[in-house]
Design an enzyme around this catalytic site. Structure first.
Site, PDB file in Angstrom:
ATOM      1  N   ASN A 424       0.819  -1.202   0.000  1.00  0.00           N
ATOM      2  CA  ASN A 424       0.000   0.000   0.000  1.00  0.00           C
ATOM      3  C   ASN A 424       0.858   1.260   0.000  1.00  0.00           C
ATOM      4  O   ASN A 424       1.033   1.907  -1.037  1.00  0.00           O
ATOM      5  CB  ASN A 424      -0.946  -0.030   1.210  1.00  0.00           C
ATOM      6  N   ASP A 425       1.424   1.589   1.132  1.00  0.00           N
ATOM      7  CA  ASP A 425       2.147   2.862   1.236  1.00  0.00           C
ATOM      8  C   ASP A 425       3.328   2.962   0.271  1.00  0.00           C
ATOM      9  O   ASP A 425       3.644   4.044  -0.201  1.00  0.00           O
ATOM     10  CB  ASP A 425       2.645   3.046   2.672  1.00  0.00           C
ATOM     11  N   VAL A 426       3.952   1.829  -0.016  1.00  0.00           N
ATOM     12  CA  VAL A 426       5.166   1.863  -0.835  1.00  0.00           C
ATOM     13  C   VAL A 426       4.884   2.143  -2.309  1.00  0.00           C
ATOM     14  O   VAL A 426       5.797   2.305  -3.101  1.00  0.00           O
ATOM     15  CB  VAL A 426       5.976   0.554  -0.717  1.00  0.00           C
ATOM     16  N   SER A 465      -0.276   2.645   7.650  1.00  0.00           N
ATOM     17  CA  SER A 465       0.032   3.952   8.221  1.00  0.00           C
ATOM     18  C   SER A 465      -1.213   4.827   8.319  1.00  0.00           C
ATOM     19  O   SER A 465      -1.166   5.915   8.858  1.00  0.00           O
ATOM     20  CB  SER A 465       1.084   4.664   7.374  1.00  0.00           C
TER      21      SER A 465
END
Lengths: 498, 99
Positions: A424-426, A465
């Site tokens: 997701n965040d990456v 996050s």
């Protein structure tokens, strides 16, 4: 006997360094750990005839029995737990074993400090009597004089006392901190626990710990030493409590380095060169590794330690425009079956869903159809750098198919289908576009450059996050809402038909 | 063995450079196994714990020493098995990693 022991320690030190060197290349890594293991066995066996033990006063035989019992019980438990833990839970196990090492270093320091304190109390009476005789003082005066000179620092020697106390501080902090890290990652503790006024409290606790550490040097009081250890335990725990799950790998690595350092210092206290060398090598290597990880996340170490992730004041950034577009497995499968180049971006979610084996099956099918398939791994994919590589390797993916961020980012523009599964965040473009985002500045995989993006995701929720992912709303993105393993299995069925 | 202050300082310095150099060339894919491996290496603390318990003279010393050996052995054994399990997976195709 001493020569045999010292030669064994020398051999162990050499084997440890060769072992770590071996572990720096995939081809020799397995040999590396075996070498280090042989070093450990040699050093442990040699210690049974260590002159300090064999020539000790007191209950030597009882102590031998206790040593064997402790190693047998703990060794069996550790062996059993390390064998049965699933690969996804490895990070917290490393944290746990690391905490044990730190605790051992702290306990060694405690034994030595208590011994020094004990020798002071024991010798005060005799020394005072001698002094009273020689200097013609009353017994009471002589006693006070002896007590004022008798400090732990003097009893151990300045250098030994300083390094011993430092090692005690670092080891104990690593012990309680690692246990908190383990509890948080293992879901035994609320990830968002906070201590009220956390930063001020932390600073106060650390200051008090250091103060009592210094006092330990200048005292002969048992209470001071005990308070020092208690404060160090609290300091380590408080250090780890506010740290968010996403930053945990950096912190585990930091505690790993700290334990190494503590072991090195206690090695000096015990005059044990194997401990000095192995501990210091790990301390240095661990520090570098910690920095590499922090750099990969674009989170300076000070930020990781002193600000809870996402707890600080953030500017509320605008939500992404557009809406998520759903896709069914049939369409996604067809898209992939006719692609020339497919890049798979796995994340922790894939591992949790145990989807890596099905994904590998899918990849092999695509390869049989002539497609080029690559895996793209963000430096912090999974819970630790390299964690995802281990999980893929477990499924049988050869490591030459796995690409680092630097090597794959230019490839996305030539890619027909990029499949994001459990990450997701990456892959969140907000890291590049949105200065208000908490992850702004973090290097990302440029998945959005691909012709088509398929995101396999369980639900519409936000990631680890808690940051909204702009990629999910992009025009070239299709969302495949399903459990990772089921989605992969369905895709395999579809691709097989074409 | 008594290690004089300055000799120890040189050992610390050289060992620190060694640690730095050894890890400087490690590919990212091996970072987790390497962290685990270095975690195993500081399990050498077991040796010190054995000495601490071995020459303990008081009950307090024995209790804390026992804890030290217990923790140290866990570090060493757990660290080894975990690292070995991870590295077991780094097989190349010709080693039979792919059926």
């Amino acid at each position: 006997m001493n020569t045999i022991v010292q030669l064994s320690y020398f051999a162990a030190a050499v084997l440890f360094i060769l072992g770590l060197k071996g572990m720096s290349s995939p081809k020799t890594a397995r040999k590396g750990i075996v070498w280090a293991g042989i070093g450990m066995i040699i050093a442990t066996l040699a210690t049974f005839v260590h002159p300090t033990i064999t020539g000790a006063h007191g209950p030597v035989v009882t102590n031998y029995v206790l040593i064997v019992i402790a190693i047998a019980i703990s060794g069996a438990l550790a062996y059993w737990s390390a064998k049965k833990v699933p690969m996804t839970d490895m990070p917290q196990m490393v944290a746990l074993y690391n905490g044990m090492g730190g605790g051992a270093a702290g306990a060694i320091a405690a034994v030595e400090l208590f011994r020094a304190q004990d020798s002071l109390t024991a010798s005060v009476a005799t020394k005072a009597a001698e002094l009273a005789e020689a200097k013609d003082l009353t017994l009471e005066q002589a006693r006070m004089l002896v007590e004022s000179q008798g400090t732990i620092g003097a009893a151990l020697g300045t250098d030994v006392a300083i390094l011993g106390i430092l090692g005690a501080l670092i080891g104990t902090v690593a012990f309680s901190g690692s246990l908190i890290a383990w509890a948080k990652l293992d879901g035994r503790m609320n990830r968002n626990s906070v201590v009220p006024m956390q930063q001020i409290v932390n600073i106060a606790v650390f200051a008090a710990t250091i103060l009592f550490g210094v006092m330990t040097f200048f005292t002969d009081s048992l209470a001071t030493v005990i308070i020092f250890f208690a404060l160090a335990l609290v300091a380590g725990a408080f250090m780890a409590i506010p740290i968010g799950g996403a930053d945990m790998p950096v912190v585990i690595s930091l505690f790993n380095a700290l334990t190494g350092l503590a072991v090195g210092f206690e090695g000096f206290v015990l005059g044990n060169p194997a401990m000095i060398i192995a501990g210091t090598v790990v301390g240095a290597a661990g520090s570098l590794l910690t920095q590499l990880m922090a750099k990969a996340m674009n989170r300076p170490l000070t930020n990781v330690l002193f600000s809870g992730f996402g707890t600080g004041a953030q500017t509320e950034s605008e939500g992404p425009e557009g809406e998520m577009k759903e896709i069914q497995a049939e369409d996604a499968g067809i898209m992939m079956a006719y692609a020339n180049q497919v890049v798979i971006v796995p994340g922790y979610g894939m591992a949790v869903a145990q989807a890596q084996h099905k994904i590998w099956e899918l990849v092999q099918l695509l390869q049989d159809k002539g497609a080029t398939v690559k895996f793209a791994i963000h430096p912090v994919a999974g819970r630790m750098p390299g964690h995802m590589n281990v999980l893929l390797a477990e499924a049988g993916v050869p490591y030459d198919m796995i690409y680092d961020m630097e090597d794959i980012n230019a490839e996305f523009a030539k890619t027909d289908v990029a499949m994001v599964i459990g990450a997701n965040d990456v892959v969140n473009p907000a890291a590049e576009d949105d200065p208000g985002s908490p992850i702004y500045g973090m290097p990302i995989l440029k998945v959005r450059d691909a012709q088509n993006v398929i995101v396999v995701k369980r639900g519409r929720g936000r990631g680890f996050s808690g940051v909204e992912n702009h990629l999910f709303f992009a025009d070239n993105t299709r969302m495949l809402f399903n459990d990772g393993q089921k989605a992969a299995a369905e895709l395999v069925q579809v691709v097989k038909q074409f | 063995m008594v290690i004089e202050g300055f000799i120890a300082l040189y050992i610390f310095m050289l060992a620190a450079f060694t640690g730095y150099e050894v890890i400087a060339r490690v590919p990212v894919i091996l970072h987790t196994p390497l962290m685990s491996g270095s975690n195993f290496v500081h399990g050498i603390v077991l040796v010190g714990a054995m000495v601490a318990l071995g020459h303990a003279e008081t009950v307090t010393g024995q209790v804390i020493g026992f804890i030290a050996v217990f923790l140290g052995a866990g570090n060493a054994v757990g660290g080894y098995v975990a690292t070995e399990r991870m590295l077991e997976m780094f097989k190349t195709k010709d080693e039979g990693g792919k059926e």
